[in-house]
Design a protein around this motif. Structure first.
Motif, PDB file in Angstrom:
ATOM      1  N   ASP A 107      69.614  97.883  11.989  1.00 43.06           N
ATOM      2  CA  ASP A 107      69.375  96.607  11.884  1.00 43.06           C
ATOM      3  C   ASP A 107      69.011  96.076  13.127  1.00 43.06           C
ATOM      4  O   ASP A 107      70.169  95.209  13.594  1.00 43.06           O
ATOM      5  N   PRO A 108      67.761  95.850  13.468  1.00 44.09           N
ATOM      6  CA  PRO A 108      67.961  94.812  14.821  1.00 44.09           C
ATOM      7  C   PRO A 108      68.039  94.331  15.041  1.00 44.09           C
ATOM      8  O   PRO A 108      68.826  92.820  16.174  1.00 44.09           O
ATOM      9  N   GLN A 109      67.817  92.935  13.661  1.00 46.64           N
ATOM     10  CA  GLN A 109      68.011  91.935  13.782  1.00 46.64           C
ATOM     11  C   GLN A 109      69.844  91.040  13.581  1.00 46.64           C
ATOM     12  O   GLN A 109      70.410  90.681  14.355  1.00 46.64           O
ATOM     13  N   LYS A 110      70.493  91.868  13.171  1.00 48.57           N
ATOM     14  CA  LYS A 110      71.698  92.579  12.855  1.00 48.57           C
ATOM     15  C   LYS A 110      72.640  92.413  14.405  1.00 48.57           C
ATOM     16  O   LYS A 110      73.072  92.225  14.957  1.00 48.57           O
ATOM     17  N   PHE A 111      71.379  93.389  15.644  1.00 50.46           N
ATOM     18  CA  PHE A 111      71.921  93.457  16.323  1.00 50.46           C
ATOM     19  C   PHE A 111      71.649  92.648  17.353  1.00 50.46           C
ATOM     20  O   PHE A 111      73.012  91.924  18.596  1.00 50.46           O
ATOM     21  N   ILE A 112      71.223  90.986  17.081  1.00 54.06           N
ATOM     22  CA  ILE A 112      70.429  90.508  18.033  1.00 54.06           C
ATOM     23  C   ILE A 112      71.791  89.578  17.741  1.00 54.06           C
ATOM     24  O   ILE A 112      72.148  88.491  18.478  1.00 54.06           O
ATOM     25  N   THR A 113      72.087  88.864  16.775  1.00 54.81           N
ATOM     26  CA  THR A 113      72.921  88.500  15.965  1.00 54.81           C
ATOM     27  C   THR A 113      74.825  89.064  17.271  1.00 54.81           C
ATOM     28  O   THR A 113      75.284  88.249  16.758  1.00 54.81           O
ATOM     29  N   PHE A 114      74.428  90.040  16.418  1.00 56.04           N
ATOM     30  CA  PHE A 114      75.941  91.036  17.524  1.00 56.04           C
ATOM     31  C   PHE A 114      75.957  90.565  19.160  1.00 56.04           C
ATOM     32  O   PHE A 114      76.609  90.095  19.613  1.00 56.04           O
ATOM     33  N   LEU A 115      74.321  90.654  19.504  1.00 55.43           N
ATOM     34  CA  LEU A 115      74.338  90.030  21.193  1.00 55.43           C
ATOM     35  C   LEU A 115      74.782  88.174  21.169  1.00 55.43           C
ATOM     36  O   LEU A 115      76.161  88.004  22.267  1.00 55.43           O
ATOM     37  N   LYS A 116      74.033  87.733  20.100  1.00 56.54           N
ATOM     38  CA  LYS A 116      74.930  86.461  19.978  1.00 56.54           C
ATOM     39  C   LYS A 116      76.090  86.155  19.955  1.00 56.54           C
ATOM     40  O   LYS A 116      76.560  85.268  20.887  1.00 56.54           O
ATOM     41  N   ASN A 117      76.846  86.513  19.866  1.00 59.72           N
ATOM     42  CA  ASN A 117      78.522  86.218  18.582  1.00 59.72           C
ATOM     43  C   ASN A 117      79.156  86.659  20.385  1.00 59.72           C
ATOM     44  O   ASN A 117      79.780  86.279  20.423  1.00 59.72           O
ATOM     45  N   HIS A 118      78.625  87.555  20.538  1.00 59.35           N
ATOM     46  CA  HIS A 118      79.375  88.033  22.748  1.00 59.35           C
ATOM     47  C   HIS A 118      78.695  87.293  23.113  1.00 59.35           C
ATOM     48  O   HIS A 118      79.135  88.272  24.551  1.00 59.35           O
ATOM     49  N   HIS A 119      78.575  86.716  23.415  1.00 62.86           N
ATOM     50  CA  HIS A 119      77.589  85.557  24.527  1.00 62.86           C
ATOM     51  C   HIS A 119      76.185  85.961  25.331  1.00 62.86           C
ATOM     52  O   HIS A 119      76.249  85.754  26.448  1.00 62.86           O
ATOM     53  N   PHE A 120      75.698  86.641  24.671  1.00 63.17           N
ATOM     54  CA  PHE A 120      74.371  86.736  25.440  1.00 63.17           C
ATOM     55  C   PHE A 120      73.871  86.221  25.435  1.00 63.17           C
ATOM     56  O   PHE A 120      73.253  85.794  24.219  1.00 63.17           O
ATOM     57  N   VAL A 121      72.790  86.188  26.550  1.00 66.00           N
ATOM     58  CA  VAL A 121      71.761  84.984  27.419  1.00 66.00           C
ATOM     59  C   VAL A 121      70.476  85.977  26.893  1.00 66.00           C
ATOM     60  O   VAL A 121      69.885  86.940  27.273  1.00 66.00           O
ATOM     61  N   ASN A 122      69.423  85.194  25.680  1.00 62.61           N
ATOM     62  CA  ASN A 122      68.628  85.987  25.901  1.00 62.61           C
ATOM     63  C   ASN A 122      67.346  85.367  26.351  1.00 62.61           C
ATOM     64  O   ASN A 122      67.442  83.796  26.765  1.00 62.61           O
ATOM     65  N   LYS A 123      66.869  86.392  27.011  1.00 63.68           N
ATOM     66  CA  LYS A 123      66.225  85.355  28.519  1.00 63.68           C
ATOM     67  C   LYS A 123      64.366  85.409  28.025  1.00 63.68           C
ATOM     68  O   LYS A 123      63.473  85.579  29.132  1.00 63.68           O
ATOM     69  N   GLY A 124      64.501  86.286  26.896  1.00 62.92           N
ATOM     70  CA  GLY A 124      63.073  86.326  26.497  1.00 62.92           C
ATOM     71  C   GLY A 124      62.392  87.571  26.584  1.00 62.92           C
ATOM     72  O   GLY A 124      63.077  88.790  27.221  1.00 62.92           O
ATOM     73  N   LYS A 125      61.014  87.528  25.504  1.00 59.18           N
ATOM     74  CA  LYS A 125      60.734  89.030  25.306  1.00 59.18           C
ATOM     75  C   LYS A 125      61.730  90.040  24.722  1.00 59.18           C
ATOM     76  O   LYS A 125      61.881  91.426  25.042  1.00 59.18           O
ATOM     77  N   ASP A 126      62.393  89.820  23.944  1.00 55.02           N
ATOM     78  CA  ASP A 126      63.778  91.221  23.474  1.00 55.02           C
ATOM     79  C   ASP A 126      64.835  91.189  24.346  1.00 55.02           C
ATOM     80  O   ASP A 126      65.140  92.519  24.063  1.00 55.02           O
ATOM     81  N   LEU A 127      65.027  90.344  25.821  1.00 44.91           N
ATOM     82  CA  LEU A 127      65.650  90.883  26.989  1.00 44.91           C
ATOM     83  C   LEU A 127      67.217  90.244  26.633  1.00 44.91           C
ATOM     84  O   LEU A 127      67.132  88.947  26.945  1.00 44.91           O
ATOM     85  N   PHE A 128      68.220  90.980  26.527  1.00 49.19           N
ATOM     86  CA  PHE A 128      69.191  89.892  26.645  1.00 49.19           C
ATOM     87  C   PHE A 128      70.777  90.406  27.911  1.00 49.19           C
ATOM     88  O   PHE A 128      70.511  91.173  28.227  1.00 49.19           O
ATOM     89  N   GLN A 129      70.799  88.844  28.567  1.00 52.35           N
ATOM     90  CA  GLN A 129      71.849  89.191  29.117  1.00 52.35           C
ATOM     91  C   GLN A 129      73.376  89.046  30.004  1.00 52.35           C
ATOM     92  O   GLN A 129      73.173  87.819  28.630  1.00 52.35           O
ATOM     93  N   LYS A 130      74.541  89.340  29.930  1.00 52.21           N
ATOM     94  CA  LYS A 130      75.729  89.192  30.092  1.00 52.21           C
ATOM     95  C   LYS A 130      76.241  89.692  31.189  1.00 52.21           C
ATOM     96  O   LYS A 130      76.895  90.911  31.346  1.00 52.21           O
ATOM     97  N   ASP A 131      76.415  88.461  32.245  1.00 53.91           N
ATOM     98  CA  ASP A 131      77.046  89.028  33.617  1.00 53.91           C
ATOM     99  C   ASP A 131      75.737  90.185  34.118  1.00 53.91           C
ATOM    100  O   ASP A 131      75.249  89.900  33.997  1.00 53.91           O
ATOM    101  N   GLN A 132      76.890  91.179  34.062  1.00 52.43           N
ATOM    102  CA  GLN A 132      75.424  92.164  35.235  1.00 52.43           C
ATOM    103  C   GLN A 132      74.955  93.522  34.218  1.00 52.43           C
ATOM    104  O   GLN A 132      74.626  94.284  34.339  1.00 52.43           O
ATOM    105  N   ILE A 133      75.279  93.179  32.294  1.00 47.08           N
ATOM    106  CA  ILE A 133      74.890  94.004  31.840  1.00 47.08           C
ATOM    107  C   ILE A 133      73.451  93.318  30.812  1.00 47.08           C
ATOM    108  O   ILE A 133      73.290  92.375  30.248  1.00 47.08           O
ATOM    109  N   PHE A 134      72.814  94.233  30.897  1.00 45.92           N
ATOM    110  CA  PHE A 134      71.306  94.355  30.377  1.00 45.92           C
ATOM    111  C   PHE A 134      70.850  94.925  29.084  1.00 45.92           C
ATOM    112  O   PHE A 134      71.275  96.153  29.291  1.00 45.92           O
TER     113      PHE A 134
END
Length: 412
Positions: A107-134
Motif C-alpha cells: 500500500d504505497p499510500q500507507k508507506f507515505i504516511t509511515f514516512l511522514k510519521n517518521h519525519h521524512f521530508v517530501n522533496k517532491g516527485k515522490d522523493l523523501f529524505q531524512k538525514d542521509q536516508i533517501f
C-alpha cells in the motif's frame, strides 16, 4: 463428527502454516541490479525465528516497551511487503558510502504516511529524505539509499529492463542470518554474518583460532586504536577512499597506535565594548583529541614524500595536514615516514607481523559524537570493541558487545 478425527488434520494444518510463515523462503533475488558489485542479504525469517526463540526465554521482554509512542506506526503496518530476504546492494563505480535497497509495497499510500510519521521530508516527485536516508516511491516499489544519485539507474534496471536477474539466495548465503558478498564478473566471494548473544561475526572461514588469539594480545596494550596492515590490506582499504592513493604514494605497510584524551581548547573571538573599542574574548571548552603515532612504509620513501607535498598535505612546519587533529609532525625515516602527535606523544606498539585493526570503545568517544541520536548513543555505548583480522585468504570481523542481561537481538 468425532472430535478426535479432527485433531490430526488440525495439527497438520498448523504445522503447514508454521512452515510457510517461519521457514519457507522464496530464494529468487529480484531486487538486485545486474551492475551490483556487493550484496548484503538478511534472512528475515531466520532472524525472526532467532528473535522469537530468544524472546521465549526472556519473559522480561514479553510486555514490550512501555515507553513506545502509541501513535507511532510500526513497520508491519507501514504498507511494506516484508521480504524473505532483505537485499541491500552497492553499485559498481559508485562511492563506497552509497548503498541501496528496494522494497515491495502493499500500500504505497500507507508507506507515505509511515514516512511522514517518521519525519521524512517530501522533496517532491515522490522523493523523501531524512538525514542521509533517501526514499523514492516508484509505483508499487520503494527505492531506499544513502544517496539518491543512482535511483534512476536502479529504476531502469529493475522495473523497465526486459532482462531478468537470475541471482538466488543460495549463491550468497548458507545457514546464517545474513551474508555480505563481493561480485567480480562470475566470481562471488561470500562472508557469513552471524548474530550471537553478545557479538556479531562476519567471516569467510570457521578457522579463526590464530586471529582470536591476536585479539587477546592486542587487548593487553590497552589502546583506543591498534592497527597493522600489509601492502594487500592497505590497498584494499584505500579503495574505499581514494583508488589512486596507494599507487601514487607507494605505501606498502601501515602501523598505528592511538589513544583519546579530553583537553581544554581556547577559542578566541572578538567583540566591541560600549565605546566601540575592540575587545578580545576567550572561551575555554573541553574537546576530545587523539594522541597517535603512525608508521607508513614505502618502497620509494622519496616519492611518497613528494606525493604528499604535491597534495599539499605537508606544510612548512612539517605538519601532516591531511590528519585534522593538530598539532603533529611528520618525519622521513629509514624505509618510510612517521607521523606523531606532538601535544602528548605516543609510542608505536611493537610489530606483530599480522594484519588487524582493533578499536576499543571509550566513554570519551561517545561524548565527542554529539550528532548521534539517543538510540545511536545507546547502541554505541553497548559496544566493547571492533576487530578486523586477516590471515592469508581468511578474513574475520568481530563486533563485541558488553555482557548484558539480554542478547543483542532483544537489546537492539
Amino acid at each position: 463428527m468425532n472430535k478426535k478425527k479432527l485433531i490430526a488434520p488440525l495439527i497438520l494444518l498448523l504445522a503447514a502454516a508454521i512452515y510457510f510463515v517461519f521457514f519457507y523462503t522464496d530464494k529468487t533475488l529480484k531486487l538486485v541490479p545486474r551492475n551490483a558489485d556487493a550484496v548484503v542479504l538478511i534472512d528475515v525469517k531466520k532472524l525472526t525465528r532467532q528473535y522469537i526463540s530468544n524472546l521465549v526465554v526472556h519473559p522480561s521482554k514479553w510486555s514490550g516497551s512501555k515507553t513506545k509512542d502509541k501513535k507511532e506506526i510500526s513497520l508491519k503496518d507501514s504498507g511494506i511487503r516484508i521480504p524473505d530476504f532483505l537485499q541491500i546492494f552497492h553499485l559498481k563505480d559508485t562511492r563506497f558510502s552509497e548503498w541501496y535497497s528496494v522494497v515491495e509495497l502493499k500500500d504505497p499510500q500507507k508507506f507515505i504516511t509511515f514516512l511522514k510519521n517518521h519525519h521524512f521530508v517530501n522533496k517532491g516527485k515522490d522523493l523523501f529524505q531524512k538525514d542521509q536516508i533517501f526514499i523514492k516511491i516508484e509505483g508499487e516499489n520503494g527505492i531506499i539509499g544513502t544517496s539518491a544519485s543512482a535511483f534512476e539507474t536502479i529504476k531502469n534496471q529493475l522495473f523497465q529492463s526486459s532482462g531478468k536477474n537470475t541471482l538466488t539466495a543460495d549463491q550468497f548465503i548458507a545457514h546464517t542470518a545474513g551474508s555480505i558478498s563481493f561480485i567480480s564478473g562470475q566470481k562471488i566471494q561470500n562472508f557469513s554474518i552471524e548474530l550471537k548473544a553478545d557479538e556479531i561475526e562476519i567471516k569467510n572461514t570457521t578457522d579463526v583460532g590464530t586471529l582470536a588469539s591476536l585479539i587477546s594480545e592486542v587487548q593487553k596494550k590497552n589502546h583506543f586504536l591498534e592497527a597493522e596492515l600489509d601492502a594487500r590490506n592497505v590497498k584494499n582499504y584505500a579503495r574505499f577512499f581514494n583508488k589512486s592513493l596507494i599507487d601514487s604514494s607507494q605505501i606498502n605497510y601501515f602501523k598505528a597506535t592511538a589513544d583519546l584524551e579530553q583537553v581544554n581548547d581556547t577559542v578566541i573571538s572578538y567583540g566591541y565594548d560600549d565605546n566601540f573599542n575592540e575587545i578580545e574574548k576567550k572561551t575555554v571548552q573541553k574537546i576530545i583529541q587523539p594522541n597517535y603515532a603512525i608508521n607508513l612504509q614505502s618502497s620509494v620513501p622519496e616519492k611518497t614524500w613528494e606525493y604528499f607535498q604535491h597534495k599539499k598535505w605537508i606544510n612548512a612546519q612539517n605538519q601532516f595536514t591531511a590528519i585534522p587533529f593538530q598539532p603533529n609532525h611528520i618525519d622521513r625515516r629509514s624505509g618510510g615516514l612517521v607521523i606523531q602527535s606532538t601535544r602528548k606523544p605516543v609510542s608505536l606498539s611493537p610489530n606483530l607481523a599480522q594484519n588487524y585493526i582493533f578499536i576499543k570503545n571509550s566513554p570519551l568517544l561517545l561524548s565527542s559524537l554529539s550528532i548521534l541520536t539517543s538510540t545511536e548513543k545507546k547502541l554505541l555505548s553497548d559496544l566493547e570493541y571492533i576487530f578486523y583480522g586477516n590471515k592469508a585468504e581468511n578474513y574475520w570481523v568481530k563486533i563485541k558487545a558488553k555482557k548484558g542481561k539480554l542478547p543483542l537481538i532483544l537489546r537492539w
